[in-house]
Design a protein around this motif. Structure first.
Motif, PDB file in Angstrom:
ATOM      1  N   PHE A   1     -43.974  71.503 -77.032  1.00 21.79           N
ATOM      2  CA  PHE A   1     -44.708  72.201 -78.083  1.00 21.79           C
ATOM      3  C   PHE A   1     -46.044  72.709 -77.571  1.00 21.79           C
ATOM      4  O   PHE A   1     -46.438  73.842 -77.841  1.00 21.79           O
ATOM      5  N   LYS A   2     -46.751  71.851 -76.825  1.00 21.18           N
ATOM      6  CA  LYS A   2     -48.056  72.257 -76.314  1.00 21.18           C
ATOM      7  C   LYS A   2     -47.948  73.404 -75.326  1.00 21.18           C
ATOM      8  O   LYS A   2     -48.822  74.258 -75.262  1.00 21.18           O
ATOM      9  N   MET A   3     -46.872  73.410 -74.549  1.00 18.54           N
ATOM     10  CA  MET A   3     -46.698  74.456 -73.539  1.00 18.54           C
ATOM     11  C   MET A   3     -45.787  75.570 -74.020  1.00 18.54           C
ATOM     12  O   MET A   3     -45.447  76.461 -73.247  1.00 18.54           O
ATOM     13  N   HIS A   4     -45.381  75.533 -75.312  1.00 19.31           N
ATOM     14  CA  HIS A   4     -44.521  76.566 -75.899  1.00 19.31           C
ATOM     15  C   HIS A   4     -43.237  76.760 -75.085  1.00 19.31           C
ATOM     16  O   HIS A   4     -42.840  77.876 -74.746  1.00 19.31           O
ATOM     17  N   MET A   5     -42.618  75.626 -74.766  1.00 18.70           N
ATOM     18  CA  MET A   5     -41.347  75.617 -74.065  1.00 18.70           C
ATOM     19  C   MET A   5     -40.271  75.075 -75.002  1.00 18.70           C
ATOM     20  O   MET A   5     -40.575  74.387 -75.979  1.00 18.70           O
ATOM     21  N   GLU A   6     -39.038  75.376 -74.695  1.00 18.78           N
ATOM     22  CA  GLU A   6     -37.917  74.925 -75.506  1.00 18.78           C
ATOM     23  C   GLU A   6     -37.294  73.685 -74.871  1.00 18.78           C
ATOM     24  O   GLU A   6     -36.807  73.745 -73.745  1.00 18.78           O
ATOM     25  N   PRO A   7     -37.299  72.526 -75.584  1.00 16.51           N
ATOM     26  CA  PRO A   7     -36.660  71.330 -75.026  1.00 16.51           C
ATOM     27  C   PRO A   7     -35.142  71.455 -75.040  1.00 16.51           C
ATOM     28  O   PRO A   7     -34.578  72.290 -75.757  1.00 16.51           O
ATOM     29  N   ASP A   8     -34.495  70.616 -74.244  1.00 15.87           N
ATOM     30  CA  ASP A   8     -33.035  70.633 -74.167  1.00 15.87           C
ATOM     31  C   ASP A   8     -32.450  70.241 -75.523  1.00 15.87           C
ATOM     32  O   ASP A   8     -32.695  69.131 -76.012  1.00 15.87           O
ATOM     33  N   PRO A   9     -31.658  71.111 -76.156  1.00 14.52           N
ATOM     34  CA  PRO A   9     -31.099  70.771 -77.474  1.00 14.52           C
ATOM     35  C   PRO A   9     -30.051  69.670 -77.408  1.00 14.52           C
ATOM     36  O   PRO A   9     -29.735  69.066 -78.432  1.00 14.52           O
ATOM     37  N   ASN A  10     -29.504  69.412 -76.244  1.00 14.35           N
ATOM     38  CA  ASN A  10     -28.443  68.396 -76.139  1.00 14.35           C
ATOM     39  C   ASN A  10     -28.961  66.985 -76.362  1.00 14.35           C
ATOM     40  O   ASN A  10     -28.169  66.073 -76.629  1.00 14.35           O
ATOM     41  N   THR A  11     -30.285  66.793 -76.218  1.00 14.38           N
ATOM     42  CA  THR A  11     -30.847  65.460 -76.455  1.00 14.38           C
ATOM     43  C   THR A  11     -31.751  65.455 -77.683  1.00 14.38           C
ATOM     44  O   THR A  11     -32.674  64.638 -77.775  1.00 14.38           O
ATOM     45  N   ALA A  12     -31.496  66.369 -78.620  1.00 18.67           N
ATOM     46  CA  ALA A  12     -32.271  66.390 -79.848  1.00 18.67           C
ATOM     47  C   ALA A  12     -32.129  65.060 -80.575  1.00 18.67           C
ATOM     48  O   ALA A  12     -31.157  64.317 -80.396  1.00 18.67           O
ATOM     49  N   ILE A  13     -33.099  64.747 -81.424  1.00 22.70           N
ATOM     50  CA  ILE A  13     -33.141  63.437 -82.071  1.00 22.70           C
ATOM     51  C   ILE A  13     -31.897  63.181 -82.900  1.00 22.70           C
ATOM     52  O   ILE A  13     -31.297  62.100 -82.830  1.00 22.70           O
ATOM     53  N   ASP A  14     -31.469  64.182 -83.681  1.00 29.52           N
ATOM     54  CA  ASP A  14     -30.285  63.973 -84.521  1.00 29.52           C
ATOM     55  C   ASP A  14     -29.033  63.774 -83.679  1.00 29.52           C
ATOM     56  O   ASP A  14     -28.195  62.902 -83.955  1.00 29.52           O
ATOM     57  N   LYS A  15     -28.905  64.559 -82.617  1.00 28.51           N
ATOM     58  CA  LYS A  15     -27.737  64.407 -81.745  1.00 28.51           C
ATOM     59  C   LYS A  15     -27.771  63.067 -81.012  1.00 28.51           C
ATOM     60  O   LYS A  15     -26.744  62.406 -80.857  1.00 28.51           O
ATOM     61  N   SER A  16     -28.950  62.679 -80.544  1.00 29.96           N
ATOM     62  CA  SER A  16     -29.072  61.403 -79.826  1.00 29.96           C
ATOM     63  C   SER A  16     -28.715  60.233 -80.732  1.00 29.96           C
ATOM     64  O   SER A  16     -28.011  59.302 -80.329  1.00 29.96           O
ATOM     65  N   ASN A  17     -29.198  60.281 -81.958  1.00 27.34           N
ATOM     66  CA  ASN A  17     -28.868  59.224 -82.917  1.00 27.34           C
ATOM     67  C   ASN A  17     -27.367  59.127 -83.137  1.00 27.34           C
ATOM     68  O   ASN A  17     -26.786  58.032 -83.143  1.00 27.34           O
ATOM     69  N   ALA A  18     -26.750  60.296 -83.315  1.00 26.80           N
ATOM     70  CA  ALA A  18     -25.307  60.315 -83.572  1.00 26.80           C
ATOM     71  C   ALA A  18     -24.525  59.778 -82.380  1.00 26.80           C
ATOM     72  O   ALA A  18     -23.573  59.001 -82.542  1.00 26.80           O
ATOM     73  N   MET A  19     -24.924  60.164 -81.175  1.00 22.23           N
ATOM     74  CA  MET A  19     -24.198  59.722 -79.984  1.00 22.23           C
ATOM     75  C   MET A  19     -24.368  58.218 -79.752  1.00 22.23           C
ATOM     76  O   MET A  19     -23.432  57.533 -79.357  1.00 22.23           O
TER      77      MET A  19
END
Length: 503
Positions: A247-265
């Motif tokens: 967020f601070k560097m205006h970059m896009e994090p990897d969506p594969n490890t998003a919080i909702d996905k990580s919780n589900a996995m």
């Protein structure tokens, strides 16, 4: 005749006795000197044999001195004495060397927590036996044994040092993950000093002992078990840290490890939490490294946005009819307006320089420089285009103003300066309408389009930016247009000149 012969014999006998009496003391003196010389030779040769025995490592040394038919001259004695001094010097050197080796073994055993007596006794018992009955063995075998012992101890020290260093590194990682308190860390301050010191600087007794390594290992195992029970929480925490950096560097994090996905996995058991955490850690490392390379460009972006904010403020300031009647604040705002105008003039150069830096970064990294998912160069080029169009429209409005003033002057010259009620009403209505600030638009096809900033760009390309990831808090209108220039062109020609009154 017989009488004469008898006299001669008596004289001769008397002469031999006298000579014997003279020689006997000399012979006795020579015998004493010989015995003394023999003792000297025996003593020197005995010492030589003892030293040779010590050097050769003989446990039992017997003196076997045979001086029969030996050269007992002073020259020979001097040679023996010289040889003895040479052996004594060699013995002294060997003793010093043995003591140095023993001291080094003692130090290494102290660091490693090993039994010094047992270690040196394995080389030779005399190295640890302090009784006077047994002299320190200085043979080549003992020296070689001590050298091998030191080499073995140094190898063990190196292995243990690296092992403890790896354990402490893991310990620090676990402490950071588990938010370990300072008090808990203080209990291992002696162990963690391995990070700051080199192998040669580790001289504290027991610093590399098996007990110390075992203590650190047990702490790592304890924290690993605790980490396993809190793995899900840790994954969420590290993912949040990753998103914060992005967020601070205006970059896009990897969506594969998003919080909702990580919780589900994690809940479904499809992935090992440890592997997921390691993946996120690797992403944090990668993003942090890239953030360093982006810092210079990000600073230039902040400078550009700051200039745009000043331009936006100056536009609102110019639209404020009471800007000169505010007392002291009016003077402060006037000074700011002057500085803002200087800053605004630098915007084109700032943008061009930013594009150049970004292109250089892309060539070096072999990848596009993305800002909230959109290529920064594209944003800047569209900004330049929209700014150019804004300048052209501003120029067009100025030309329209000139035409309007010209037409009004012609009307005044033809019909007088007092406008008719209908024309005055129409002009007043048009003026009041255009004097009201209208909502800023992002469309490039509108009559007065706003400049394309990262904020407005994200409005046009929702796929590239998230709703709340804006560089500025509101839409920026980068070029101000005087109030009087906002009168529409159609208002000028809203009515034809009325016919002159019939006389």
């Amino acid at each position: 005749m017989r009488k004469l012969y008898k006299i001669n014999v008596e004289k001769k006998a008397s002469s031999l006795k006298g000579q014997l009496m003279i020689v006997t003391p000399l012979v006795e003196d020579l015998k004493l000197k010989k015995e003394e010389r023999i003792k000297q030779f025996a003593d020197i040769k005995g010492q030589v044999e003892i030293i040779n025995g010590e050097i050769l490592g003989y446990s039992q040394i017997t003196k076997t001195v045979n001086l029969e038919e030996q050269d007992l001259s002073a020259r020979k004695l001097s040679e023996y004495q010289s040889h003895l001094r040479s052996l004594q010097k060699e013995k002294s050197q060997r003793i010093s060397k043995v003591l140095a080796y023993v001291n080094e073994v003692h130090l290494l055993c102290s660091i490693l927590g090993l039994d010094f007596g047992k270690t040196v006794s394995a080389v030779h018992p005399s190295l640890h036996d302090t009784s006077l009955e047994r002299a320190t063995n200085i043979s080549d075998i003992t020296l070689e044994g001590l050298e091998n012992a030191i080499l073995k101890l140094k190898t063990e020290r190196k292995v243990r040092f690296q092992k403890l260093k790896d354990i402490v590194t893991s310990l620090y990682d676990l402490w950071n993950i588990m938010d370990t308190t300072r008090e808990e860390k203080r209990n291992f301050s002696r162990i963690t000093s391995v990070i700051r010191l080199t192998e040669a600087e580790m001289v504290e007794p027991g610093a590399l002992s098996t007990e110390t390594i075992q203590q650190a290992t047990q702490e790592v195992e304890r924290l690993n078990k605790l980490k396993a029970s809190r793995m899900k929480e840790l994954v969420m925490k590290r993912r949040a840290e990753l998103e914060e950096i992005c967020f601070k560097m205006h970059m896009e994090p990897d969506p594969n490890t998003a919080i909702d996905k990580s919780n589900a996995m994690i809940d479904s058991g499809l992935v090992d939490p440890g592997e997921l955490l390691a993946n996120i850690e690797a992403q944090i490392s990668k993003v942090s490294k890239e953030a360093l390379s982006r810092k210079e460009i990000m600073d230039r972006i902040d400078r550009w946005l700051s200039a745009c904010e000043e331009e936006n403020w100056l536009e609102d300031y110019n639209l404020d009819s009471t800007r000169f009647s505010g007392g002291r604040s009016a003077h402060i705002n006037l000074k700011r307006a002057e500085r803002a105008r200087i800053t605004i003039k630098k915007i084109p150069a700032i943008v061009d320089n930013l594009i150049c830096k970004t292109v250089t970064w892309e060539d070096d990294k072999k990848q596009p420089f993305l800002y909230d998912g959109a290529r920064l160069v594209k944003i800047l080029e569209e900004y330049k285009l929209s700014r150019l169009q804004k300048e052209e429209e501003k120029k067009l409005l100025k030309d329209q103003k000139k035409i309007r003033n010209l037409l009004l002057n012609e009307k005044e010259s033809m019909y007088g300066s007092k406008p008719s009620p209908r024309r005055s009403s129409s002009f007043r209505k048009s003026t009041n309408t255009t004097m009201t600030p209208t909502p800023r638009r992002n469309s490039l096809t509108s009559p007065t389009p706003d400049l394309m900033t990262p904020r407005s760009y994200s409005g046009r390309h929702n796929g590239y930016f998230k709703e709340f990831r804006k560089l500025s808090t509101g839409p920026l209108n980068f070029v101000s247009i005087p109030k009087e220039d906002t009168i529409s062109y159609s208002s000028i020609f809203s009515s034809e000149p009325e016919s002159p009154p019939q006389s």
